[in-house]
Design a protein around this motif. Sequence first.
Motif, PDB file in Angstrom:
ATOM      1  N   VAL A 138       0.847  -1.200   0.000  1.00 62.56           N
ATOM      2  CA  VAL A 138       0.000   0.000   0.000  1.00 62.56           C
ATOM      3  C   VAL A 138       0.884   1.252   0.000  1.00 62.56           C
ATOM      4  O   VAL A 138       0.655   2.200  -0.748  1.00 62.56           O
ATOM      5  CB  VAL A 138      -0.964  -0.007   1.210  1.00 62.56           C
ATOM      6  CG1 VAL A 138      -1.700   1.321   1.302  1.00 62.56           C
ATOM      7  CG2 VAL A 138      -1.957  -1.155   1.089  1.00 62.56           C
ATOM      8  N   GLN A 139       1.956   1.216   0.791  1.00 66.34           N
ATOM      9  CA  GLN A 139       2.821   2.406   0.886  1.00 66.34           C
ATOM     10  C   GLN A 139       3.597   2.668  -0.402  1.00 66.34           C
ATOM     11  O   GLN A 139       4.165   3.749  -0.578  1.00 66.34           O
ATOM     12  CB  GLN A 139       3.811   2.245   2.034  1.00 66.34           C
ATOM     13  CG  GLN A 139       4.888   1.185   1.773  1.00 66.34           C
ATOM     14  CD  GLN A 139       5.997   1.182   2.807  1.00 66.34           C
ATOM     15  OE1 GLN A 139       5.729   1.283   3.997  1.00 66.34           O
ATOM     16  NE2 GLN A 139       7.243   1.079   2.352  1.00 66.34           N
ATOM     17  N   SER A 140       3.628   1.691  -1.304  1.00 69.73           N
ATOM     18  CA  SER A 140       4.356   1.898  -2.558  1.00 69.73           C
ATOM     19  C   SER A 140       3.508   2.658  -3.582  1.00 69.73           C
ATOM     20  O   SER A 140       3.984   2.968  -4.675  1.00 69.73           O
ATOM     21  CB  SER A 140       4.814   0.557  -3.142  1.00 69.73           C
ATOM     22  OG  SER A 140       3.731  -0.145  -3.723  1.00 69.73           O
ATOM     23  N   ALA A 167       4.599  -1.746   7.519  1.00 69.16           N
ATOM     24  CA  ALA A 167       4.771  -0.533   6.701  1.00 69.16           C
ATOM     25  C   ALA A 167       5.681   0.450   7.413  1.00 69.16           C
ATOM     26  O   ALA A 167       5.775   0.456   8.653  1.00 69.16           O
ATOM     27  CB  ALA A 167       3.412   0.130   6.457  1.00 69.16           C
ATOM     28  N   VAL A 168       6.332   1.282   6.627  1.00 69.75           N
ATOM     29  CA  VAL A 168       7.085   2.391   7.200  1.00 69.75           C
ATOM     30  C   VAL A 168       6.098   3.337   7.885  1.00 69.75           C
ATOM     31  O   VAL A 168       5.008   3.602   7.355  1.00 69.75           O
ATOM     32  CB  VAL A 168       7.878   3.141   6.102  1.00 69.75           C
ATOM     33  CG1 VAL A 168       8.553   4.390   6.672  1.00 69.75           C
ATOM     34  CG2 VAL A 168       8.911   2.215   5.468  1.00 69.75           C
ATOM     35  N   ALA A 169       6.465   3.803   9.081  1.00 70.28           N
ATOM     36  CA  ALA A 169       5.590   4.684   9.858  1.00 70.28           C
ATOM     37  C   ALA A 169       5.750   6.128   9.399  1.00 70.28           C
ATOM     38  O   ALA A 169       6.856   6.687   9.440  1.00 70.28           O
ATOM     39  CB  ALA A 169       5.928   4.583  11.345  1.00 70.28           C
ATOM     40  N   GLU A 170       4.648   6.707   8.965  1.00 71.10           N
ATOM     41  CA  GLU A 170       4.692   8.114   8.554  1.00 71.10           C
ATOM     42  C   GLU A 170       5.209   8.994   9.696  1.00 71.10           C
ATOM     43  O   GLU A 170       5.890  10.003   9.466  1.00 71.10           O
ATOM     44  CB  GLU A 170       3.287   8.569   8.143  1.00 71.10           C
ATOM     45  CG  GLU A 170       3.253   9.968   7.562  1.00 71.10           C
ATOM     46  CD  GLU A 170       1.830  10.404   7.243  1.00 71.10           C
ATOM     47  OE1 GLU A 170       1.433  10.237   6.087  1.00 71.10           O
ATOM     48  OE2 GLU A 170       1.134  10.895   8.146  1.00 71.10           O
ATOM     49  N   GLU A 171       4.906   8.566  10.937  1.00 66.94           N
ATOM     50  CA  GLU A 171       5.306   9.342  12.104  1.00 66.94           C
ATOM     51  C   GLU A 171       6.826   9.373  12.287  1.00 66.94           C
ATOM     52  O   GLU A 171       7.333  10.167  13.093  1.00 66.94           O
ATOM     53  CB  GLU A 171       4.643   8.756  13.367  1.00 66.94           C
ATOM     54  CG  GLU A 171       3.127   8.945  13.420  1.00 66.94           C
ATOM     55  CD  GLU A 171       2.326   7.976  12.538  1.00 66.94           C
ATOM     56  OE1 GLU A 171       2.928   7.166  11.814  1.00 66.94           O
ATOM     57  OE2 GLU A 171       1.082   8.035  12.573  1.00 66.94           O
ATOM     58  N   TRP A 178       9.928  14.990   2.784  1.00 70.17           N
ATOM     59  CA  TRP A 178       9.829  13.633   2.221  1.00 70.17           C
ATOM     60  C   TRP A 178       9.267  13.650   0.803  1.00 70.17           C
ATOM     61  O   TRP A 178       8.320  14.357   0.505  1.00 70.17           O
ATOM     62  CB  TRP A 178       8.923  12.780   3.108  1.00 70.17           C
ATOM     63  CG  TRP A 178       8.934  11.334   2.724  1.00 70.17           C
ATOM     64  CD1 TRP A 178       8.054  10.691   1.923  1.00 70.17           C
ATOM     65  CD2 TRP A 178       9.890  10.363   3.146  1.00 70.17           C
ATOM     66  NE1 TRP A 178       8.397   9.370   1.804  1.00 70.17           N
ATOM     67  CE2 TRP A 178       9.518   9.137   2.539  1.00 70.17           C
ATOM     68  CE3 TRP A 178      11.024  10.403   3.964  1.00 70.17           C
ATOM     69  CZ2 TRP A 178      10.246   7.966   2.744  1.00 70.17           C
ATOM     70  CZ3 TRP A 178      11.732   9.228   4.164  1.00 70.17           C
ATOM     71  CH2 TRP A 178      11.344   8.038   3.560  1.00 70.17           C
ATOM     72  N   GLU A 179       9.876  12.829  -0.032  1.00 66.98           N
ATOM     73  CA  GLU A 179       9.350  12.665  -1.388  1.00 66.98           C
ATOM     74  C   GLU A 179       9.188  11.164  -1.658  1.00 66.98           C
ATOM     75  O   GLU A 179      10.165  10.413  -1.555  1.00 66.98           O
ATOM     76  CB  GLU A 179      10.337  13.280  -2.390  1.00 66.98           C
ATOM     77  CG  GLU A 179       9.763  13.444  -3.775  1.00 66.98           C
ATOM     78  CD  GLU A 179      10.840  13.874  -4.778  1.00 66.98           C
ATOM     79  OE1 GLU A 179      10.604  13.661  -5.977  1.00 66.98           O
ATOM     80  OE2 GLU A 179      11.896  14.381  -4.354  1.00 66.98           O
ATOM     81  N   GLY A 180       7.953  10.711  -1.950  1.00 71.67           N
ATOM     82  CA  GLY A 180       7.751   9.293  -2.220  1.00 71.67           C
ATOM     83  C   GLY A 180       8.206   8.916  -3.615  1.00 71.67           C
ATOM     84  O   GLY A 180       8.417   9.818  -4.430  1.00 71.67           O
ATOM     85  N   PRO A 181       8.280   7.592  -3.892  1.00 70.37           N
ATOM     86  CA  PRO A 181       7.955   6.484  -3.016  1.00 70.37           C
ATOM     87  C   PRO A 181       9.071   6.189  -2.018  1.00 70.37           C
ATOM     88  O   PRO A 181      10.210   6.505  -2.323  1.00 70.37           O
ATOM     89  CB  PRO A 181       7.808   5.306  -4.006  1.00 70.37           C
ATOM     90  CG  PRO A 181       8.729   5.639  -5.146  1.00 70.37           C
ATOM     91  CD  PRO A 181       8.680   7.134  -5.237  1.00 70.37           C
ATOM     92  N   PRO A 182       8.682   5.519  -0.892  1.00 70.86           N
ATOM     93  CA  PRO A 182       7.325   5.136  -0.539  1.00 70.86           C
ATOM     94  C   PRO A 182       6.555   6.308   0.061  1.00 70.86           C
ATOM     95  O   PRO A 182       7.131   7.349   0.362  1.00 70.86           O
ATOM     96  CB  PRO A 182       7.539   4.037   0.506  1.00 70.86           C
ATOM     97  CG  PRO A 182       8.796   4.436   1.207  1.00 70.86           C
ATOM     98  CD  PRO A 182       9.664   5.065   0.139  1.00 70.86           C
ATOM     99  N   TRP A 183       5.239   6.061   0.229  1.00 70.59           N
ATOM    100  CA  TRP A 183       4.353   6.998   0.903  1.00 70.59           C
ATOM    101  C   TRP A 183       3.909   6.302   2.198  1.00 70.59           C
ATOM    102  O   TRP A 183       2.887   5.583   2.223  1.00 70.59           O
ATOM    103  CB  TRP A 183       3.170   7.337   0.005  1.00 70.59           C
ATOM    104  CG  TRP A 183       3.564   8.129  -1.204  1.00 70.59           C
ATOM    105  CD1 TRP A 183       3.627   9.498  -1.300  1.00 70.59           C
ATOM    106  CD2 TRP A 183       3.963   7.636  -2.502  1.00 70.59           C
ATOM    107  NE1 TRP A 183       4.037   9.872  -2.567  1.00 70.59           N
ATOM    108  CE2 TRP A 183       4.256   8.749  -3.325  1.00 70.59           C
ATOM    109  CE3 TRP A 183       4.114   6.350  -3.040  1.00 70.59           C
ATOM    110  CZ2 TRP A 183       4.673   8.623  -4.643  1.00 70.59           C
ATOM    111  CZ3 TRP A 183       4.549   6.226  -4.355  1.00 70.59           C
ATOM    112  CH2 TRP A 183       4.823   7.344  -5.135  1.00 70.59           C
ATOM    113  N   PRO A 184       4.735   6.491   3.273  1.00 73.32           N
ATOM    114  CA  PRO A 184       4.520   5.722   4.506  1.00 73.32           C
ATOM    115  C   PRO A 184       3.112   5.866   5.067  1.00 73.32           C
ATOM    116  O   PRO A 184       2.396   6.843   4.791  1.00 73.32           O
ATOM    117  CB  PRO A 184       5.571   6.308   5.455  1.00 73.32           C
ATOM    118  CG  PRO A 184       6.660   6.784   4.555  1.00 73.32           C
ATOM    119  CD  PRO A 184       5.935   7.349   3.358  1.00 73.32           C
TER     120      PRO A 184
END
Length: 218
Positions: A138-140, A167-171, A178-184
């Motif tokens: 999902v984070q990708s 998943a990587v924690a957005e926190e 931050w620039e994705g990917p990923p989108w934590p």
Amino acid sequence: MPDDAIDPDEEARRRAGLALANGDPTGWFEPLYAAAEAGEAVLPWYRGKPSPELADWIDGRPGDGRRALVVGCGMADDAELLAASGYETSAFDVSPSAIKAVLNRFPDTTVSYRTADLLTPPAEFHYAFDLVVEIMTVQSMPKDVHDPAIASVSGFVAPGGTLVVGAVAEESIDLDTWEGPPWPLSKAEVESFARDGVTLTSLRRVRDDARWWAEFTR
Ligand SMILES: C[S@@+](CC[C@H](N)C(=O)[O-])C[C@H]1O[C@@H](n2cnc3c(N)ncnc32)[C@H](O)[C@@H]1O
């Protein structure tokens, strides 16, 4: 040979940016896997072994023939782990080249691999799996498709089944730079896998708080 001067994460961001500019959230995976298979690119997420959190979780939980599904299986170390643990395992990825590479890598596999899109999943996956594994898929994809992707994942869980999410924690990131990917995934996003009869049973931060590891049941 991949150009060693090119950072794989930078290259993924460049490819994702081009696909997103064309309105396609997943269009960069297939050319990246094809380039990797040709030895011309590196998959930034590929470690050649299963997720350590999944390996810990599965230890002492034999599948005994129950049905498992790996979402966005990539190079399939997690799917092969589940099969070796006794699960009747299915796995899918949006990239046909990924699935081809997996079949070359594991020619004697017992896993049922196929190409499919989490955003338009096969109808037969609905409520069909005793164990669903979603790690870093999902984070990708960009934030605006997280909710439909999460809905698809939760919908794969059979009554009495289990869902695990990593998943990587957005926190743990600086969103301003931050620039994705990923989108934590934020805590609220992880909690939102609990929907339509799926409930959260465990949620914690792992890897020095950099990632979420969550468990759910239906
Ligand atoms: C960051 S990689 C993680 C791969 C694997 N889950 C792992 O943990 O190593 C994300 C994977 O999800 C796949 N993917 C991305 N969007 C997808 C979608 N909409 N449907 C199916 N697979 C998708 C990509 O092709 C890629 O293999």
